[in-house]
Design an enzyme around this catalytic site. Sequence first.
Site: not given
Length: 159
Positions: A65, A80
């Site tokens: 992620h 992110h």
Amino acid sequence: MFKNLLAKKIEIKAPFSGTILEISEVSDPVFSGKVVGDGCAIIPTSNKLVAPADGKIIQISSSKHAIGMELEHGIELLMHVGIDTVELQGKGFTSFVKVGDHVKKGQELLEVDLEYLKSKGKILETPIIVTNMDKIKKIVSYTGEVKAGKTTIMKITLL
């Protein structure tokens, strides 16, 4: 006096197509409070995360992620994808790069199943953060709609 005229500037392109969000508006206080660094965020409308500049992949979280890059002049950039997406343990993410890879602006880094993330109740806000602020004089970020790999989202002036 002449030092300011020669100040190095780096342009960061959008890693996703979508809408820019000021970092202070991100729902996670770690990002909105600039604990990790400064930058902006994107609410993605495309499922391809691309390199926002030429650089080297220096980090990929085990859950895929988050990706860290080192750009020219040693600038470190963290992307992110989503808020609390680490909880998905990599489900919904396909990585096309590995740590150590040199990438070009616009090169595909990740494919993200945005519908899956939404179905799991995840917020799609994707912070794009300069993490080593000690090298930065100023960051100017933009707002509005952006196209992945095309639209400038930040201009960084180095010390």
